[in-house]
Design a protein around this motif. Sequence first.
Motif, mmCIF file in Angstrom:
data_model
loop_
_atom_site.group_PDB
_atom_site.id
_atom_site.type_symbol
_atom_site.label_atom_id
_atom_site.label_comp_id
_atom_site.label_asym_id
_atom_site.label_seq_id
_atom_site.Cartn_x
_atom_site.Cartn_y
_atom_site.Cartn_z
ATOM 1 N N ALA A 104 0.859 -1.192 0.000
ATOM 2 C CA ALA A 104 0.000 0.000 0.000
ATOM 3 C C ALA A 104 0.888 1.232 0.000
ATOM 4 O O ALA A 104 0.519 2.291 -0.512
ATOM 5 C CB ALA A 104 -0.912 0.001 1.220
ATOM 6 N N CYS A 105 2.070 1.120 0.599
ATOM 7 C CA CYS A 105 2.980 2.273 0.680
ATOM 8 C C CYS A 105 4.246 2.068 -0.130
ATOM 9 O O CYS A 105 4.797 3.013 -0.674
ATOM 10 C CB CYS A 105 3.364 2.527 2.134
ATOM 11 N N HIS A 106 4.750 0.857 -0.153
ATOM 12 C CA HIS A 106 6.018 0.606 -0.842
ATOM 13 C C HIS A 106 5.781 0.033 -2.234
ATOM 14 O O HIS A 106 4.909 -0.811 -2.426
ATOM 15 C CB HIS A 106 6.876 -0.404 -0.056
ATOM 16 N N ASP A 107 6.576 0.480 -3.149
ATOM 17 C CA ASP A 107 6.556 -0.116 -4.487
ATOM 18 C C ASP A 107 7.580 -1.243 -4.482
ATOM 19 O O ASP A 107 8.755 -1.012 -4.182
ATOM 20 C CB ASP A 107 6.918 0.947 -5.539
ATOM 21 N N ARG A 114 14.207 6.795 -1.618
ATOM 22 C CA ARG A 114 15.082 5.719 -1.167
ATOM 23 C C ARG A 114 14.285 4.645 -0.425
ATOM 24 O O ARG A 114 14.617 3.475 -0.447
ATOM 25 C CB ARG A 114 16.159 6.315 -0.243
ATOM 26 N N LEU A 115 13.201 5.098 0.227
ATOM 27 C CA LEU A 115 12.395 4.159 1.015
ATOM 28 C C LEU A 115 11.349 3.448 0.170
ATOM 29 O O LEU A 115 10.473 2.771 0.690
ATOM 30 C CB LEU A 115 11.735 4.899 2.175
ATOM 31 N N LEU A 116 11.479 3.607 -1.117
ATOM 32 C CA LEU A 116 10.610 2.917 -2.071
ATOM 33 C C LEU A 116 9.131 3.245 -1.863
ATOM 34 O O LEU A 116 8.268 2.382 -2.024
ATOM 35 C CB LEU A 116 10.810 1.392 -2.000
ATOM 36 N N LEU A 117 8.866 4.473 -1.471
ATOM 37 C CA LEU A 117 7.460 4.857 -1.278
ATOM 38 C C LEU A 117 6.798 5.124 -2.620
ATOM 39 O O LEU A 117 7.449 5.537 -3.584
ATOM 40 C CB LEU A 117 7.369 6.096 -0.383
ATOM 41 N N LYS A 118 5.497 4.913 -2.640
ATOM 42 C CA LYS A 118 4.765 5.090 -3.890
ATOM 43 C C LYS A 118 4.534 6.559 -4.226
ATOM 44 O O LYS A 118 4.100 6.870 -5.332
ATOM 45 C CB LYS A 118 3.424 4.351 -3.807
ATOM 46 N N LYS A 119 4.755 7.444 -3.252
ATOM 47 C CA LYS A 119 4.601 8.886 -3.493
ATOM 48 C C LYS A 119 5.952 9.578 -3.284
ATOM 49 O O LYS A 119 6.847 9.028 -2.628
ATOM 50 C CB LYS A 119 3.572 9.492 -2.537
ATOM 51 N N ALA A 120 6.050 10.807 -3.764
ATOM 52 C CA ALA A 120 7.334 11.509 -3.745
ATOM 53 C C ALA A 120 7.814 11.815 -2.320
ATOM 54 O O ALA A 120 9.015 11.886 -2.070
ATOM 55 C CB ALA A 120 7.234 12.800 -4.552
ATOM 56 N N THR A 121 6.883 12.032 -1.366
ATOM 57 C CA THR A 121 7.294 12.278 0.016
ATOM 58 C C THR A 121 6.450 11.419 0.953
ATOM 59 O O THR A 121 5.363 10.967 0.580
ATOM 60 C CB THR A 121 7.065 13.749 0.439
ATOM 61 N N THR A 122 6.956 11.237 2.157
ATOM 62 C CA THR A 122 6.205 10.474 3.161
ATOM 63 C C THR A 122 4.862 11.138 3.388
ATOM 64 O O THR A 122 3.835 10.474 3.513
ATOM 65 C CB THR A 122 6.929 10.478 4.530
ATOM 66 N N ARG A 123 4.893 12.469 3.499
ATOM 67 C CA ARG A 123 3.679 13.210 3.792
ATOM 68 C C ARG A 123 2.590 12.914 2.759
ATOM 69 O O ARG A 123 1.453 12.613 3.100
ATOM 70 C CB ARG A 123 4.020 14.701 3.833
ATOM 71 N N GLN A 124 2.993 12.993 1.487
ATOM 72 C CA GLN A 124 2.001 12.718 0.427
ATOM 73 C C GLN A 124 1.477 11.294 0.535
ATOM 74 O O GLN A 124 0.314 11.015 0.293
ATOM 75 C CB GLN A 124 2.625 12.930 -0.950
ATOM 76 N N MET A 125 2.397 10.400 0.936
ATOM 77 C CA MET A 125 2.026 8.995 1.103
ATOM 78 C C MET A 125 0.943 8.871 2.175
ATOM 79 O O MET A 125 -0.087 8.245 1.968
ATOM 80 C CB MET A 125 3.297 8.231 1.529
ATOM 81 N N CYS A 126 1.184 9.528 3.299
ATOM 82 C CA CYS A 126 0.234 9.432 4.418
ATOM 83 C C CYS A 126 -1.113 10.051 4.028
ATOM 84 O O CYS A 126 -2.169 9.526 4.355
ATOM 85 C CB CYS A 126 0.768 10.141 5.653
ATOM 86 N N LEU A 127 -1.033 11.175 3.324
ATOM 87 C CA LEU A 127 -2.263 11.891 2.985
ATOM 88 C C LEU A 127 -3.136 11.118 1.995
ATOM 89 O O LEU A 127 -4.331 11.390 1.886
ATOM 90 C CB LEU A 127 -1.933 13.280 2.440
ATOM 91 N N GLU A 128 -2.534 10.147 1.292
ATOM 92 C CA GLU A 128 -3.331 9.293 0.414
ATOM 93 C C GLU A 128 -4.529 8.715 1.172
ATOM 94 O O GLU A 128 -5.602 8.572 0.640
ATOM 95 C CB GLU A 128 -2.487 8.118 -0.094
ATOM 96 N N CYS A 129 -4.304 8.371 2.436
ATOM 97 C CA CYS A 129 -5.369 7.746 3.211
ATOM 98 C C CYS A 129 -5.910 8.648 4.317
ATOM 99 O O CYS A 129 -6.968 8.380 4.867
ATOM 100 C CB CYS A 129 -4.890 6.439 3.828
ATOM 101 N N HIS A 130 -5.171 9.703 4.707
ATOM 102 C CA HIS A 130 -5.564 10.455 5.907
ATOM 103 C C HIS A 130 -5.900 11.916 5.659
ATOM 104 O O HIS A 130 -5.786 12.733 6.568
ATOM 105 C CB HIS A 130 -4.469 10.354 6.972
ATOM 106 N N GLN A 131 -6.320 12.256 4.501
ATOM 107 C CA GLN A 131 -6.670 13.646 4.206
ATOM 108 C C GLN A 131 -7.666 14.220 5.228
ATOM 109 O O GLN A 131 -7.521 15.351 5.678
ATOM 110 C CB GLN A 131 -7.258 13.718 2.791
#
Length: 449
Positions: A104-107, A114-131
Motif C-alpha cells: 500500500a505504501c512501498h513499491d 530511497r524508502l521505495l514509497l509510492k509517493k514523492a514524500t512520506t507526507r504525500q504517502m500518508c495523505l493518500e489515506c488520511h486527508q
Amino acid sequence: MRAWVLISAVALIAGAARAQTRPDTKVLTCTTAGCHAAEIGHTFLHGPTAVSACDTCHEYHDAAAHTFRLKRPGKQLCEFCHIDKTGREGPFVHDPVAKGECTACHDPHGSETRLLLKKATTRQMCLECHQEAMGGTHRHKPVDEDCLQCHKAHTAPHAKLLTMERRALCLSCHETLGQAIAASSHPHEPAEGDCLQCHRPHAAEHPGVLSQPPKDLCLSCHEEVGTAMSSASHPHSATSDSRACLNCHAAHQSHHVKQLLPDPVKACLECHAKPVQAGGGRVVAAVAEVTDPLAHKHGPINDGDCAACHDVHGGGRGGLLAAPFEQDFYRQYDPTSYALCFTCHDRALVTAQPVAAETAFRDGDRNLHAVHVAKSPQGRSCRACHTTHASRHDKLIADSVQFGQWRLPINFVKTERGGSCGPGCHKPAQYDRGPTPDPPRPAVPRRPG
Ligand code: HEC
Ligand code: HEC
Ligand code: HEC
Ligand code: HEC
Ligand code: HEC
Ligand code: HEC
Ligand code: HEC
Ligand code: HEC
Ligand code: HEC
Ligand code: HEC
Ligand code: HEC
Ligand code: HEC
Ligand code: HEC
C-alpha cells in the motif's frame, strides 16, 4: 544508484538487440530482454529488482501463457528477506501494516524515494489515506512538513502511532514553553498535563490550533465563570469578544495568582487607556491615570488588583462595582452607601467623634470626615473629595469634582500636621491635627476577606 546505472547499461545493450520475444524459461531475463522496463525505470531500485532477481517474488502460474503469481501471500513476500519488526518498536501497529499490506505504501520494484514509497514524500504517502484528519484553516507547521516528526509508520511505542508520550512530544519542540511552565509560580493545571485538552495536533478552525474558540474552551472547564457571566445584569464585553478570557488571563502559566497576564493593569489598559463605547451609546471614560507616573495610586492599584473593586467578569452593579458606592455628590449618611470603601477601610474614620488616630482628616479631635460625610440630610459622598484610582494630589484628593454642570476645583494642599482646601463649597479652610504625632495605625487590608 550504482546498481541502476549497471542495469540501465545492460538494458540498453539488450534493447539494441530488440529481441521482443517473451522469455519462456527463466524469469531472470525479463528486463534484460527489454521488456518490463517500467519495473526498473526508477531512481531507486529495490535490491532484488536491481539485480533482476524477479523470481524472488514472482513465479510462473502458467509458463505458456506467460502468467505469474506472487510466490508468497501478503507480507510473507517481504518477510522472506526483511525481518518482521512488528511490535519491536512498541505495541501499537498501523492498520495496513497489521494487515500485511506492505505494498500500500512501498513499491516492490523501485521508486523515486530511497524508502521505495509510492509517493514523492512520506507526507504525500500518508495523505493518500488520511486527508480527512488534516482539515482546518489554522495549521500546525510541522504537519505541513513531515508526519514522521510525530508518528511512526509501522509500529510505535504510543497510541496513535506516536513516537513519544503526547506531552513529551509537544515539549520536544516547544522546549521554552515547557521550561516556562516548570519554572512558573502559578502553572495552569491543565498545561501541566495533556496539551491536547486545548489544542488540536494537526489543524483547527481557530487561531492557535485551539479545539474551540477561547471563550468556549475556557468555559468548558470553568462553568462557574460562565454562570456569573450569563447572570450578570451588567456584562463586561471583554469576556466575550474573540480573545475573551485571553484579554486578561494567560493560558499556560503565570507569575500572578488567578492566571493573570504578566501586567494585569496593562491588560485592562489595552482597552481602557482610551474611552470605550458601552451599550446604548454611553461612553466609558478612560482610566489612563492608573499608569500616570506622576500620580499617587490607591493601594489596590499598586497591587495590580482591579478586581478588588470591580466584578471583572460582569456583575450586578453599574461600573461593574463589587459593592455599593454612592453615585451622587450628596447623600444622607448610611454606611451601606460606601460599602465598597468599607470592605477595606474602617468606617470609624467617618463616624468616630471626637476622633484621635482613626483619621488624619481632623482638626484637633474634630473629625472632618464626620463633618462632611456623616451628615443629615446632605452628607457629602467620598467622591466629593476623593478619586478612587489615582491622583496627582496626596491622599487621593481629586483635582476637581463635578458639581452639576460645573467642575468645582478643590485646591488641596497638604501640610505636615494637616492641610487646606479652597473649594467652591466654602471659603478656603485649613485643619491642624495638633502637635502630638499620631500613634501608628493598623495597615489597611490589601483585600477583603
Ligand atoms: C520484492 C518482490 C518483487 C520483486 C523482486 C519483483 N516484483 Fe514485480 N511485483 C511484485 C508485487 C507484490 C506485484 C504486485 C503489485 C501490486 O500488487 O501492486 C508485482 C507486480 C509486477 C507486475 C505487474 C504490473 C504491476 O506493476 O503491477 C510486473 C509486470 C512485474 N511485477 C514485473 C517484475 C519484474 C520484471 C521484476 C524483476 C525486475 C519484478 N517484478 C520484481 C513484487 C515483486
Ligand atoms: C529477496 C529479498 C527481498 C525481498 C523479498 C524484499 N526485499 Fe526489500 N530489500 C531487499 C534488499 C537487499 C534491500 C536493500 C537493502 C539495503 O540497501 O540495505 C531492500 C530494501 C528495501 C527497502 C528500502 C530500505 C532502506 O532502508 O533503504 C524497503 C522499503 C523494502 N526493501 C521493502 C520491501 C517490501 C515492502 C517487500 C515486500 C513487497 C520487500 N522489501 C521484499 C531485499 C528484499
Ligand atoms: C503506511 C505506509 C507503510 C506501510 C503499510 C509499510 N511501510 Fe514500510 N515504511 C514506510 C515508511 C514511511 C518508512 C520510513 C520510516 C522511517 O523513515 O522511519 C518505511 C520504512 C520501511 C523499511 C526501511 C526501514 C526499516 O524499518 O527497516 C522497510 C524495510 C519497510 N518499510 C518494509 C515494510 C514492510 C515489510 C511492510 C509490510 C509489513 C511495510 N514496510 C509497510 C511506510 C510503510
Ligand atoms: C493505505 C492507506 C494508509 C496509508 C498510506 C497510511 N495509513 Fe495510517 N491508517 C490507515 C488505516 C486504515 C488506519 C486505521 C483506521 C483509522 O484509524 O483511520 C490508519 C490509522 C492511522 C493512525 C491512527 C492509529 C491509531 O492507533 O488509531 C495514525 C496515527 C496513522 N494512521 C498515521 C499514518 C501515517 C503517519 C502515515 C504515513 C506514514 C499513514 N498513516 C499512511 C491507512 C493508511
Ligand atoms: C506535531 C506532531 C504531529 C504531526 C507532525 C502529525 N501528527 Fe498526526 N497526530 C498527532 C497526535 C498528537 C495525534 C493524537 C491525537 C489524539 O489522540 O487525539 C495524532 C493523530 C493522528 C491520526 C489519528 C486520527 C486522529 O485524528 O486522531 C492520524 C490518522 C494522523 N495523526 C495522521 C497524521 C498525518 C497523515 C500527518 C502528516 C500529514 C500527521 N498526522 C502529522 C501528532 C502529529
Ligand atoms: C517537530 C516539532 C514540533 C512538535 C513535535 C510540536 N510542534 Fe507545535 N509548532 C512547531 C512549529 C515549528 C510551530 C510554528 C512556530 C512558529 O511559527 O513560530 C509550532 C506551533 C505551534 C502552535 C502555535 C500555532 C499558531 O498558529 O499560533 C501551537 C499551539 C503548537 N505548536 C502546539 C503544539 C502541540 C500541542 C504539540 C503536541 C501535540 C506540538 N505543538 C508539537 C513545531 C512542533
Ligand atoms: C488550558 C488550555 C491549554 C492547554 C492545556 C495548553 N494550551 Fe497552548 N495555548 C492555549 C491558548 C488559549 C493559546 C493561545 C494564547 C494566545 O493567543 O494568547 C495557546 C497557545 C499556544 C502556543 C502558541 C504560542 C504561545 O505560547 O502562545 C503554543 C506553542 C502552545 N500553546 C503550546 C502548548 C503546549 C506544548 C501545551 C502542553 C504543554 C499547551 N499549549 C497546553 C491553551 C492551552
Ligand atoms: C481542561 C480543563 C480546563 C480548561 C480547558 C481551562 N482550565 Fe483553567 N483551570 C483548570 C483547573 C483544573 C484549574 C485549577 C483548579 C482551579 O483552581 O479551579 C484551573 C485554574 C484556572 C484559574 C485559576 C483559578 C484560581 O482560583 O486560582 C484561572 C484564572 C483559569 N484556570 C483560567 C482559564 C482560562 C482563561 C482558560 C482558557 C484559556 C482555562 N482556564 C481553560 C482547568 C481548565
Ligand atoms: C477583563 C479581564 C478578565 C477577563 C476578560 C476574564 N477574566 Fe477571569 N479573572 C480576571 C481577574 C482580574 C480575576 C481575579 C479575580 C479575583 O481575584 O477576585 C479573574 C479570575 C478568574 C478565575 C478564578 C475564579 C474567580 O472567579 O476568581 C477564573 C476561573 C477565571 N477568571 C476564568 C475566566 C474565564 C473562563 C474567562 C473568559 C470567559 C475570564 N476569566 C475572563 C480578569 C478577567
Ligand atoms: C478588550 C477590551 C477590554 C478590556 C481588556 C477590559 N475592558 Fe473593561 N470594558 C470594555 C468595554 C467595551 C466596556 C464597556 C461596557 C461593555 O460593553 O462591556 C468596559 C467596561 C468596563 C467597566 C464599567 C464601566 C462603566 O462605567 O460601565 C469597568 C469598571 C471596566 N470595564 C473595568 C475593566 C478592568 C478592571 C479591566 C482589566 C481587568 C478591563 N475592564 C479590561 C472593554 C475592555
Ligand atoms: C478601590 C476601588 C477601585 C479599584 C481598586 C479600581 N477601581 Fe475602577 N472604579 C472604581 C469606582 C468607584 C469607579 C466609579 C464607578 C462609577 O462612577 O460608577 C470606577 C470606575 C472605573 C472605570 C469606568 C470609568 C469611569 O471613570 O467611570 C473603569 C474603566 C475602571 N474603573 C477601571 C479600573 C481598572 C483598570 C482598575 C485597576 C487598574 C480599577 N478600575 C481599579 C473603583 C475602583
Ligand atoms: C481592596 C481594599 C480597598 C478598598 C476597597 C478601598 N481602599 Fe482605600 N486604600 C486601601 C489601601 C491598601 C490603601 C493604602 C493604605 C496605606 O498606604 O496605608 C488605601 C488608601 C486610601 C486612601 C489614602 C491614600 C493615600 O495616598 O494615603 C484614601 C483616601 C482611600 N484609600 C480612599 C478609599 C475610598 C474612597 C474607597 C472606596 C471607593 C476605598 N479607599 C476603597 C485599600 C482599599
Ligand atoms: C470633604 C472632603 C472629603 C470627603 C467627603 C471624604 N474625605 Fe477622606 N479624606 C479627606 C482628606 C482631606 C484626607 C487627608 C487627611 C490628611 O492626611 O491630612 C482624607 C483621608 C482619607 C483616608 C486616609 C486615611 C485617613 O483617614 O486619614 C481615607 C481612607 C479616606 N479619606 C476615606 C474616605 C471615604 C471612604 C470617604 C467617604 C465615605 C471619604 N474619605 C470622604 C477628605 C475627604
